[in-house]
Scaffold this active site. Structure first.
Site, PDB file in Angstrom:
ATOM      1  N   CYS A 183       0.830  -1.409  -0.110  1.00 23.24           N
ATOM      2  CA  CYS A 183      -0.011  -0.030  -0.059  1.00 23.24           C
ATOM      3  C   CYS A 183       0.826   1.191  -0.062  1.00 23.24           C
ATOM      4  O   CYS A 183       1.884   1.347   0.827  1.00 23.24           O
ATOM      5  CB  CYS A 183      -0.806   0.046   1.204  1.00 23.24           C
ATOM      6  SG  CYS A 183      -2.011   1.592   1.503  1.00 23.24           S
TER       7      CYS A 183
ATOM      8  N   HIS B 172     -10.091   1.016   1.340  1.00 24.44           N
ATOM      9  CA  HIS B 172      -9.512   2.570   1.541  1.00 24.44           C
ATOM     10  C   HIS B 172     -10.557   3.425   1.815  1.00 24.44           C
ATOM     11  O   HIS B 172     -10.848   4.214   2.833  1.00 24.44           O
ATOM     12  CB  HIS B 172      -8.655   3.106   0.439  1.00 24.44           C
ATOM     13  CG  HIS B 172      -7.409   2.639   0.826  1.00 24.44           C
ATOM     14  ND1 HIS B 172      -6.624   3.063   1.783  1.00 24.44           N
ATOM     15  CD2 HIS B 172      -6.456   2.033  -0.027  1.00 24.44           C
ATOM     16  CE1 HIS B 172      -5.316   2.535   1.827  1.00 24.44           C
ATOM     17  NE2 HIS B 172      -5.312   2.159   0.601  1.00 24.44           N
TER      18      HIS B 172
HETATM   19 ZN   LIG Z   1      -3.745   1.101  -0.095  1.00 23.73          ZN
END
Ligand SMILES: [Zn+2]
Length: 192
Positions: free
Chosen positions: A106, A152
């Site tokens: 990420c 997210h």
């Molecule tokens: Zn991410």
């Protein structure tokens, strides 16, 4: 314009984001800045909270996953698989298929990769960058990137999906990241 990517520990990464309408202020520049920021960081996906906006918007471009297939006859097939798309106000309607593990990373959590288990097929409803509605089914790596980015906009990070043992093992590293004790090759914004 390249924007700083918000690092782990920032409250915005934990917010459930809001839907937007076509008249959201400066939508077009936010969108083009997000594409530019994602490519600068060599990402395959980027969600609005990562650039400090609590709105239901994320982008994906799966090209890097398929770049290594160089056979010319494969090109047509490859272009069919590559998904370069903005998703606005997305809702996953259904997740199905077998659970499979994939090593995820990420941009908000640099230098950390972990195997994450998710279902293989998703059906998703979303608006494209022209606010036109679509309902589509994706599988494989494309579904995987969408699931990660979709998390997210609901305030969920891939590290939440790990076993209690793995979570304990990476805890110190996550604290370091939140303090800025990490070297990313792109611009970041740290919470403390
Ligand atoms: Zn991410």
């Amino acid at each position: 314009m390249i924007l700083p990517i918000v690092a782990f520990g920032a409250p915005i990464l934990r917010k459930k984001c809001s839907d937007i309408s076509e008249d959201y202020p400066e939508f077009n520049s936010i969108l083009s800045n997000m594409w530019e920021t994602m490519y600068e960081a060599n990402g395959v996906g980027l969600a609005a909270p990562q650039i400090n906006r609590d709105i239901r918007l994320f982008l994906i471009d799966t090209t890097p996953f398929f770049e290594e297939e160089e056979e010319e006859e494969e090109e047509k097939k490859r272009n069919e698989i590559i998904v370069k798309q903005a998703f606005i106000n997305a809702r996953i309607l259904e997740e199905s298929g077998d659970e499979w593990e994939f090593n995820e990373g990420c941009l908000s959590i640099p230098d950390l990769r972990e195997d994450v288990s998710r279902k293989s097929i998703i059906k998703i409803e979303y608006l494209d960058e022209n606010f036109k509605k679509h309902i589509k089914t994706y599988d494989g790596l494309t579904a995987r990137v969408i699931q990660h980015e979709y998390d997210h906009i609901n305030g969920i990070l891939f590290t939440d999906k790990l076993t209690a043992l793995r979570k304990r093992m990476i805890k110190g590293k996550l604290i370091d990241i939140s303090k800025g004790k990490v070297s990313a090759k792109y611009k970041m914004r740290f919470p403390r």
